[in-house]
Design a protein around this motif. Sequence first.
Motif, PDB file in Angstrom:
ATOM      1  N   ALA A 103       0.827  -1.209   0.000  1.00 58.36           N
ATOM      2  CA  ALA A 103       0.000   0.000   0.000  1.00 58.36           C
ATOM      3  C   ALA A 103       0.860   1.256   0.000  1.00 58.36           C
ATOM      4  O   ALA A 103       0.403   2.325  -0.420  1.00 58.36           O
ATOM      5  N   TRP A 104       2.102   1.131   0.436  1.00 55.40           N
ATOM      6  CA  TRP A 104       2.992   2.294   0.449  1.00 55.40           C
ATOM      7  C   TRP A 104       3.443   2.704  -0.944  1.00 55.40           C
ATOM      8  O   TRP A 104       3.994   3.788  -1.122  1.00 55.40           O
ATOM      9  N   ALA A 265      -7.720   1.842   5.424  1.00 53.66           N
ATOM     10  CA  ALA A 265      -7.021   1.597   4.168  1.00 53.66           C
ATOM     11  C   ALA A 265      -7.707   2.392   3.065  1.00 53.66           C
ATOM     12  O   ALA A 265      -8.867   2.800   3.194  1.00 53.66           O
ATOM     13  N   SER A 266      -7.000   2.623   1.968  1.00 53.92           N
ATOM     14  CA  SER A 266      -7.577   3.450   0.900  1.00 53.92           C
ATOM     15  C   SER A 266      -8.867   2.850   0.356  1.00 53.92           C
ATOM     16  O   SER A 266      -9.785   3.576  -0.020  1.00 53.92           O
ATOM     17  N   GLY A 267      -8.955   1.525   0.330  1.00 49.41           N
ATOM     18  CA  GLY A 267     -10.160   0.875  -0.166  1.00 49.41           C
ATOM     19  C   GLY A 267     -11.333   0.930   0.794  1.00 49.41           C
ATOM     20  O   GLY A 267     -12.458   0.575   0.426  1.00 49.41           O
ATOM     21  N   ASP A 268     -11.094   1.399   2.021  1.00 52.09           N
ATOM     22  CA  ASP A 268     -12.151   1.469   3.039  1.00 52.09           C
ATOM     23  C   ASP A 268     -12.966   2.747   2.951  1.00 52.09           C
ATOM     24  O   ASP A 268     -13.985   2.871   3.635  1.00 52.09           O
ATOM     25  N   VAL A 269     -12.487   3.719   2.165  1.00 55.63           N
ATOM     26  CA  VAL A 269     -13.140   5.029   2.153  1.00 55.63           C
ATOM     27  C   VAL A 269     -13.417   5.485   0.737  1.00 55.63           C
ATOM     28  O   VAL A 269     -12.761   5.058  -0.216  1.00 55.63           O
ATOM     29  N   ARG A 270     -14.413   6.372   0.608  1.00 51.92           N
ATOM     30  CA  ARG A 270     -14.681   6.987  -0.679  1.00 51.92           C
ATOM     31  C   ARG A 270     -13.969   8.339  -0.800  1.00 51.92           C
ATOM     32  O   ARG A 270     -13.486   8.708  -1.852  1.00 51.92           O
ATOM     33  N   HIS A 271     -13.906   9.054   0.301  1.00 52.08           N
ATOM     34  CA  HIS A 271     -13.328  10.400   0.228  1.00 52.08           C
ATOM     35  C   HIS A 271     -12.861  10.828   1.605  1.00 52.08           C
ATOM     36  O   HIS A 271     -13.489  10.509   2.608  1.00 52.08           O
ATOM     37  N   VAL A 272     -11.749  11.552   1.637  1.00 53.81           N
ATOM     38  CA  VAL A 272     -11.245  12.176   2.861  1.00 53.81           C
ATOM     39  C   VAL A 272     -11.089  13.656   2.576  1.00 53.81           C
ATOM     40  O   VAL A 272     -10.377  14.052   1.654  1.00 53.81           O
TER      41      VAL A 272
END
Length: 275
Positions: A103-104, A265-272
């Motif tokens: 993921a890095w 993780a990036s796949g856990d969210v739609r937007h930050v």
Amino acid sequence: MPDSSRTAAPPPDRRPLDAAALTAELAGSSGLWRAVEVVEAIGSTNAELVARAGGDQPEGLVLVAEHQVAGRGRLDRVWTSPPRAGLTVSVLLRPDVPAARRAWLSLLTGVALAEAVSEVAGVRASLKWPNDLLAADGTKLAGILAETAGTAVVVGVGLNVSTRRDELPDTGTSLELAADSPVDRATVLLAFLRAFERRYQRWGTALGDPVASGLAQDYLAWCSTVGTTVTVTMPDGSTLEGVAEAVDWDGRLVVRTPAGVLELASGDVRHVRRK
């Protein structure tokens, strides 16, 4: 294979990239990059390299499209750019590191890209976790997409270089707009590939350890997300608020909320989004 879709002729000031010249520039000094391929038009550079990865292609191939007709960002968002106005590039990698540390790679790519635009265009950018490069005013310069294909990882970058204001969404910008001067795409591409190689080799030698390789410290120096209050939109549309405190060893964003600490993780969210 690359798509041969016809596209409108770009303006004469948007010069084509020269694959042979780019490969020659890298050949004598690179231990990673094997060749740079440039195609006039393609559906998706990432999709093309994911397909090639299944045929046991070794790492180090760079694929650049002058125009990408089916570009994708994270969560299948659309990425579009006029012909020869930006850099649409994907690289094929086979990192020998623990799977959780892969993921890095998106974050490593962001650091290399930020260094390149600062060096070449004099543009001070910042990194929005997990995959956006932002100009000083918060508008988007570039997006990054990493995809796993067996033992390979394909990392794609879409960077606006000479894109005009009328060719951009309200939330976007380009290097030339940010720098207020012309920017050479080939120079930016070479600077990015060289910065990426230095960091990738150091990270690989450390078996993907972001601390021992120095990547974590450098990412935080460029990151505009950590240390701020954020609103996180989840895949189901719900939101949560908290303080982005860190990025952990597996590249996840650590957010302290009233209900406790979350590792996203990036796949856990739609937007930050920063508040």
